[in-house]
Design an enzyme around this catalytic site. Structure first.
Site, PDB file in Angstrom:
ATOM      1  CE  LYS A 101      -2.964   2.863   2.855  1.00  0.00           C
ATOM      2  NZ  LYS A 101      -3.860   2.990   4.009  1.00  0.00           N
ATOM      3  N   GLY A 162      -8.584   8.964   9.608  1.00  0.00           N
ATOM      4  CA  GLY A 162      -8.869   9.072  11.040  1.00  0.00           C
ATOM      5  C   GLY A 162      -9.998  10.013  11.406  1.00  0.00           C
ATOM      6  CB  ALA A 188      -8.785   7.359   4.598  1.00  0.00           C
ATOM      7  N   GLY A 189     -11.597   7.429   6.206  1.00  0.00           N
ATOM      8  CA  GLY A 189     -12.751   8.284   6.413  1.00  0.00           C
ATOM      9  C   GLY A 189     -14.000   7.579   6.899  1.00  0.00           C
ATOM     10  CG  ASN A 210      -6.096   0.995  11.704  1.00  0.00           C
ATOM     11  OD1 ASN A 210      -4.897   0.822  11.495  1.00  0.00           O
ATOM     12  ND2 ASN A 210      -6.608   0.718  12.895  1.00  0.00           N
TER      13      ASN A 210
END
Lengths: 264, 67
Positions: A101, A162, A188-189, A210
């Site tokens: 990644k 995040g 993300a998000g 995550n």
């Protein structure tokens, strides 16, 4: 149903990809990741703590490469050079593993991607034989360029890393999916299960997250929710939703045979 | 003695030191690590053959949790 996620020629049953950071301890990490059903998990590459506890358990002992497809990332890199260097180390660390990644960040406040450095790094990595899944902005032109360079998956942000703000620009994700033929994975998000479901309903090939799991009050339960949301969203996408109408005048129950007090 | 820059910090070691010796002294033999010397990867298979020199910049990395 044969509905596999195929990345760089390898097929996966789960369309949920998860990170391994920010958990309380390795036990929580392991439980959350097992519950999520994810097969592809991201890891970071960092300097070892020289002289400190060389025998303490390592992440790869609880998440072995024999069980998961590890996706080393370049989190924290702000230049193409640093990202390339990090992934060369990752390839050595993981015995020649080439699926990675790539993310090159633009500034430490927003963690927004620097697409110029990202493109430079992608060119070098593809030339060196890496299979690059690339984190990028939701710019459809950049996404197409990254595909043309040879990236194996395009991973636009849904909102900032995040932030948990969800899918802020579904239209741009749609533009990317219309132009790119490799898998488009929202990275993300995502904040909660409905965000993941929306991404999948839009037709994204998968979702990578995550903090949405690790930052929940109960990460293992959220891992379950995300697994279900990704599956539900994917099924809804494949099923094809009904058209939206302000009103329909087409009730779900038959209009014939209604008992009525009206006398003919 | 030679001084190496190890993960950004100066450390002194006995003069004749292979990469394999270094890894052993750090307690990383058999551990999943990767080694970079002056910006170049040192393959694990080559540790015994690589002699470290004064001023070498070394990075020893491991996998950690990340997203």
């Amino acid at each position: 149903m044969n509905d596999k996620l195929i990345i760089a020629g390898k097929s996966y049953d789960s369309r949920l990809l998860v990170g391994t950071g920010k958990y309380k301890d390795f036990t929580e990490t392991k439980n959350a990741i097992e519950t999520s059903g994810a097969e592809i998990i991201t890891i970071a590459i960092r300097r070892s703590n020289i002289g400190q506890h060389p025998n303490e358990p390592s992440l790869l002992e609880i998440l072995p490469p024999s069980k998961y497809t590890l996706l080393p990332n370049t989190a924290g890199c702000y230049t193409a050079d640093d990202a390339v260097r990090t992934l060369r180390l990752a390839r050595e660390l993981l015995d020649g593993h080439s699926l990675v990644k790539l993310e090159v960040l633009g500034d430490p406040q927003s963690l927004y991607p620097n697409v110029i450095e990202t493109i430079a790094a992608a060119k070098t990595l593809v030339a060196e034989g890496f299979q690059v899944m690339v984190y990028t902005s939701d710019d459809p032109i950049i996404a197409k360029q990254l595909e043309d360079i040879g990236c194996v998956a395009i991973m636009p942000l849904a909102s900032l890393i995040g932030s948990g703000m969800g899918i802020l620009n579904p239209w741009n994700l749609q533009l990317i999916m219309d132009r790119v033929s490799v898998p488009v994975i929202v990275d993300a998000g995502v904040g909660t299960a409905s965000d993941a479901a929306i991404a999948m309903e839009l037709g994204c090939a998968g979702v990578l997250m995550n903090t949405a799991i690790a930052g929940a009050q109960q990460p293992v339960l959220m891992a379950k929710a995300m697994k279900q949301a990704v599956e539900a969203g994917r099924s809804a996408y494949l099923a094809g939703r009904m058209p939206k109408k302000l009103y329909s005048a087409s009730p779900s129950s038959p209009t014939a045979g209604i008992i009525t007090s009206t006398r003919a | 003695m030679i001084t190496l820059k190890l993960n950004g910090e100066s450390r002194t070691f006995p003069a004749v030191l292979s990469a394999a010796d270094l890894i052993e002294q750090l307690g990383y033999t058999g551990k999943r690590i990767a080694l970079e010397r002056n910006g170049e990867i040192v393959p694990r298979s080559n540790y015994a053959n690589v002699l470290l020199a004064e001023g070498d910049q070394l990075e020893v990395v491991v996998a950690v949790g990340g997203g």
